[in-house]
Design a protein around this motif. Structure first.
Motif, short mmCIF file in Angstrom:
data_model
loop_
_atom_site.label_atom_id
_atom_site.label_comp_id
_atom_site.label_asym_id
_atom_site.label_seq_id
_atom_site.Cartn_x
_atom_site.Cartn_y
_atom_site.Cartn_z
N ASP A 109 -8.58 1.72 -7.48
CA ASP A 109 -7.82 1.11 -6.38
C ASP A 109 -6.32 1.28 -6.64
O ASP A 109 -5.54 1.43 -5.71
N ARG A 141 -9.00 -5.66 -8.86
CA ARG A 141 -8.73 -4.26 -8.51
C ARG A 141 -9.19 -3.35 -9.65
O ARG A 141 -9.06 -3.70 -10.82
N GLN A 180 0.83 -1.21 0.00
CA GLN A 180 0.00 0.00 0.00
C GLN A 180 0.86 1.26 0.00
O GLN A 180 1.86 1.33 0.70
#
Length: 149
Positions: free
Chosen positions: A137, A64, A27
């Motif tokens: 995303d 995603r 992330q």
């Protein structure tokens, strides 16, 4: 989210562009810098599924929402900047698109112009606004600041 690239290889004819590239991203924001011709755009095209690797694998992107800003601004030249944002199909109204563009420095006169008549920096800001409106995303940017004023 974890994106894993393992032993990625890509060739065009007899030229190997990527050879055994491996890395893991978690992330956050990652910046990839390398000399011209090193395969950065090829890697991004592989991540987007626009190219198939000759070897190795990419995992972590399935399911995603992925969006990209390419080196060239992919706008419909006959449409205004706001109409280009509405065209993305992600629920922006004309009024909302114009509000977003005003926040990026567009004046009313510029909002009335077709994209073909905008400056390079205005086109770039419009292209970036269009992919951000998609609320992805994963956002992949290929030379996103090129041409910004």
């Amino acid at each position: 989210m974890e994106l894993k690239v393992e032993n990625l290889t890509k060739r065009y004819g007899g030229k190997t562009v990527l050879d055994g590239v491996s890395f893991t991203l978690r992330q956050g924001v990652t910046c990839l810098m390398a000399p011209s011709g090193a395969g950065k755009t090829t890697l991004l095209r592989l991540l987007l599924g626009l190219e198939r690797p000759d070897g190795g694998q990419i995992t972590g992107l399935a399911g995603r929402r992925i969006s990209a800003v390419f080196q060239e601004d992919r706008l419909c030249p006959q449409l205004t900047a706001a109409a280009n944002l509405v065209l993305t199909g992600h629920g922006l109204t004309q009024r909302e698109a114009e509000r977003e563009l005003r926040a990026l420095g567009f004046a009313d006169a510029e909002l009335a112009l077709p994209a073909a008549r905008l400056s390079g920096g205005q086109k770039r800001r419009c292209a970036i606004a269009g992919v951000i409106a998609m609320e992805p995303d994963v956002l992949i940017l290929d030379e996103p600041t090129a041409g910004l004023d």
